[in-house]
Design a protein around this motif. Sequence first.
Motif, PDB file in Angstrom:
ATOM      1  N   LEU A 192      -6.290 -13.492  -2.712  1.00 17.65           N
ATOM      2  CA  LEU A 192      -5.113 -12.697  -3.038  1.00 17.65           C
ATOM      3  C   LEU A 192      -3.850 -13.413  -2.569  1.00 17.65           C
ATOM      4  CD1 LEU A 192      -6.159  -9.026  -2.164  1.00 17.65           C
ATOM      5  CD2 LEU A 192      -6.126 -10.147  -4.395  1.00 17.65           C
ATOM      6  N   SER A 193      -2.851 -13.455  -3.432  1.00 18.21           N
ATOM      7  CA  SER A 193      -1.590 -14.108  -3.081  1.00 18.21           C
ATOM      8  C   SER A 193      -0.428 -13.117  -3.053  1.00 18.21           C
ATOM      9  CB  SER A 193      -1.274 -15.223  -4.079  1.00 18.21           C
ATOM     10  OG  SER A 193      -1.212 -14.722  -5.408  1.00 18.21           O
ATOM     11  N   GLU A 194      -0.605 -11.952  -3.669  1.00 18.29           N
ATOM     12  CA  GLU A 194       0.453 -10.954  -3.696  1.00 18.29           C
ATOM     13  C   GLU A 194       0.486 -10.156  -2.391  1.00 18.29           C
ATOM     14  OE1 GLU A 194      -2.114 -10.966  -5.749  1.00 18.29           O
ATOM     15  OE2 GLU A 194      -1.437 -11.310  -7.809  1.00 18.29           O
ATOM     16  N   THR A 195       1.622  -9.541  -2.119  1.00 19.94           N
ATOM     17  CA  THR A 195       1.705  -8.591  -1.016  1.00 19.94           C
ATOM     18  C   THR A 195       0.925  -7.339  -1.408  1.00 19.94           C
ATOM     19  OG1 THR A 195       3.859  -9.410  -0.325  1.00 19.94           O
ATOM     20  CG2 THR A 195       3.260  -7.195   0.393  1.00 19.94           C
ATOM     21  N   ILE A 196       0.091  -6.855  -0.501  1.00 21.02           N
ATOM     22  CA  ILE A 196      -0.800  -5.733  -0.783  1.00 21.02           C
ATOM     23  C   ILE A 196      -0.307  -4.482  -0.055  1.00 21.02           C
ATOM     24  CG2 ILE A 196      -3.187  -4.912  -0.714  1.00 21.02           C
ATOM     25  CD1 ILE A 196      -2.708  -7.373  -2.484  1.00 21.02           C
ATOM     26  N   LYS A 197      -0.179  -3.385  -0.804  1.00 22.98           N
ATOM     27  CA  LYS A 197       0.262  -2.108  -0.241  1.00 22.98           C
ATOM     28  C   LYS A 197      -0.854  -1.075  -0.360  1.00 22.98           C
ATOM     29  CE  LYS A 197       4.641  -3.484   0.239  1.00 22.98           C
ATOM     30  NZ  LYS A 197       5.313  -3.629   1.542  1.00 22.98           N
ATOM     31  N   ARG A 198      -0.990  -0.258   0.683  1.00 25.55           N
ATOM     32  CA  ARG A 198      -1.869   0.911   0.604  1.00 25.55           C
ATOM     33  C   ARG A 198      -1.003   2.133   0.362  1.00 25.55           C
ATOM     34  NH1 ARG A 198      -4.092   0.759   5.259  1.00 25.55           N
ATOM     35  NH2 ARG A 198      -6.019  -0.301   4.638  1.00 25.55           N
ATOM     36  N   VAL A 199      -1.362   2.955  -0.642  1.00 27.63           N
ATOM     37  CA  VAL A 199      -0.573   4.140  -0.968  1.00 27.63           C
ATOM     38  C   VAL A 199      -1.447   5.383  -0.886  1.00 27.63           C
ATOM     39  CG1 VAL A 199       0.941   2.797  -2.476  1.00 27.63           C
ATOM     40  CG2 VAL A 199      -1.029   3.988  -3.457  1.00 27.63           C
ATOM     41  N   ASN A 200      -0.792   6.546  -0.815  1.00 31.62           N
ATOM     42  CA  ASN A 200      -1.532   7.806  -0.802  1.00 31.62           C
ATOM     43  C   ASN A 200      -1.612   8.379  -2.209  1.00 31.62           C
ATOM     44  OD1 ASN A 200       0.985   8.959  -1.339  1.00 31.62           O
ATOM     45  ND2 ASN A 200       1.341   9.532   0.800  1.00 31.62           N
ATOM     46  N   ALA A 201      -2.084   9.622  -2.318  1.00 30.68           N
ATOM     47  CA  ALA A 201      -2.277  10.234  -3.623  1.00 30.68           C
ATOM     48  C   ALA A 201      -0.967  10.422  -4.390  1.00 30.68           C
ATOM     49  CB  ALA A 201      -2.983  11.578  -3.465  1.00 30.68           C
ATOM     50  N   ASP A 202       0.149  10.437  -3.695  1.00 25.96           N
ATOM     51  CA  ASP A 202       1.462  10.589  -4.337  1.00 25.96           C
ATOM     52  C   ASP A 202       2.142   9.247  -4.608  1.00 25.96           C
ATOM     53  OD1 ASP A 202       1.302  13.396  -4.243  1.00 25.96           O
ATOM     54  OD2 ASP A 202       1.996  13.390  -2.155  1.00 25.96           O
ATOM     55  N   ASN A 203       1.373   8.168  -4.469  1.00 24.91           N
ATOM     56  CA  ASN A 203       1.907   6.815  -4.670  1.00 24.91           C
ATOM     57  C   ASN A 203       3.022   6.471  -3.680  1.00 24.91           C
ATOM     58  OD1 ASN A 203       0.127   6.112  -6.665  1.00 24.91           O
ATOM     59  ND2 ASN A 203       1.529   6.553  -8.350  1.00 24.91           N
ATOM     60  N   THR A 204       2.977   7.094  -2.513  1.00 24.26           N
ATOM     61  CA  THR A 204       3.895   6.737  -1.434  1.00 24.26           C
ATOM     62  C   THR A 204       3.234   5.678  -0.568  1.00 24.26           C
ATOM     63  OG1 THR A 204       4.825   8.973  -1.406  1.00 24.26           O
ATOM     64  CG2 THR A 204       5.182   7.606   0.545  1.00 24.26           C
ATOM     65  N   ILE A 205       3.978   4.627  -0.278  1.00 25.00           N
ATOM     66  CA  ILE A 205       3.405   3.527   0.508  1.00 25.00           C
ATOM     67  C   ILE A 205       3.115   3.976   1.930  1.00 25.00           C
ATOM     68  CG2 ILE A 205       3.871   1.236   1.475  1.00 25.00           C
ATOM     69  CD1 ILE A 205       5.539   0.650  -1.029  1.00 25.00           C
ATOM     70  N   GLU A 206       1.883   3.745   2.353  1.00 29.85           N
ATOM     71  CA  GLU A 206       1.475   4.072   3.715  1.00 29.85           C
ATOM     72  C   GLU A 206       1.484   2.850   4.628  1.00 29.85           C
ATOM     73  OE1 GLU A 206      -2.359   5.881   3.279  1.00 29.85           O
ATOM     74  OE2 GLU A 206      -1.505   7.887   3.084  1.00 29.85           O
ATOM     75  N   ALA A 207       1.179   1.679   4.058  1.00 35.28           N
ATOM     76  CA  ALA A 207       1.106   0.489   4.904  1.00 35.28           C
ATOM     77  C   ALA A 207       1.098  -0.768   4.051  1.00 35.28           C
ATOM     78  CB  ALA A 207      -0.154   0.526   5.764  1.00 35.28           C
TER      79      ALA A 207
END
Length: 236
Positions: free
Chosen positions: A138-153
Amino acid sequence: MNNKVWAVVPAAGIGSRMQADRPKQYLILNNQPVIVHSLQRLISHPLIEGVVVALSANDPYWPSLNLPSHWPIHTTLGGEHRADSVSNALEFLKNLTQRDPWVLVHDAARPCIRHSDIDSMLQQLSDDPVGGILGVPLSETIKRVNADNTIEATVDRTGLWRASTPQMFRLRGLAEALTQAKQCNINVTDEASAMEFMGLVPKMVAGHADNIKITLPQDLALAALFLQQQNNGEAA
């Protein structure tokens, strides 16, 4: 020693995300169905002895492909899930060979696989006790989101790879792993997951990023571009 390998292509899926009138493997790419490109790449490799394709029951598209009669292709019935289709193909293959060959499981909707990537797998895995899969770091920045597509981390991508195919394992070992996973109600989305469930450790082999899977409508145009680039000077 016979160093030939076999390929298995699960092709019983319906590809609902494409929102098309037919499964994605039968969509037209450069005047041919996607699956024909994928099969041609496999069959033309000098070390692939033959291909077993797992099809859905009463598949109306496969008979119309008019594949060359000399292509060493066998077909069998697929299943509800990918793992079921691969399992059926492996059971069919057991009746074709008394050996325990390496098997390359490849997505029907990955038409851009290069021979050089298959070569890398065969070279790096042929003496491995388990086997492994093709992938890309993976070369892209990876985001974890919740069910509302709000970034968690923001996830540290160190050591994270995008798994692709082929995935290369011994016939009987992979068949047993898929059987055990199903008996334990473990949902495996690729062959490596089944081997991992057995406590085995597959290797990752670096491949090219253009080995994309046709999943969304825009992927067809991207695959066409990659095929053109490969045909214009880069050996498959």
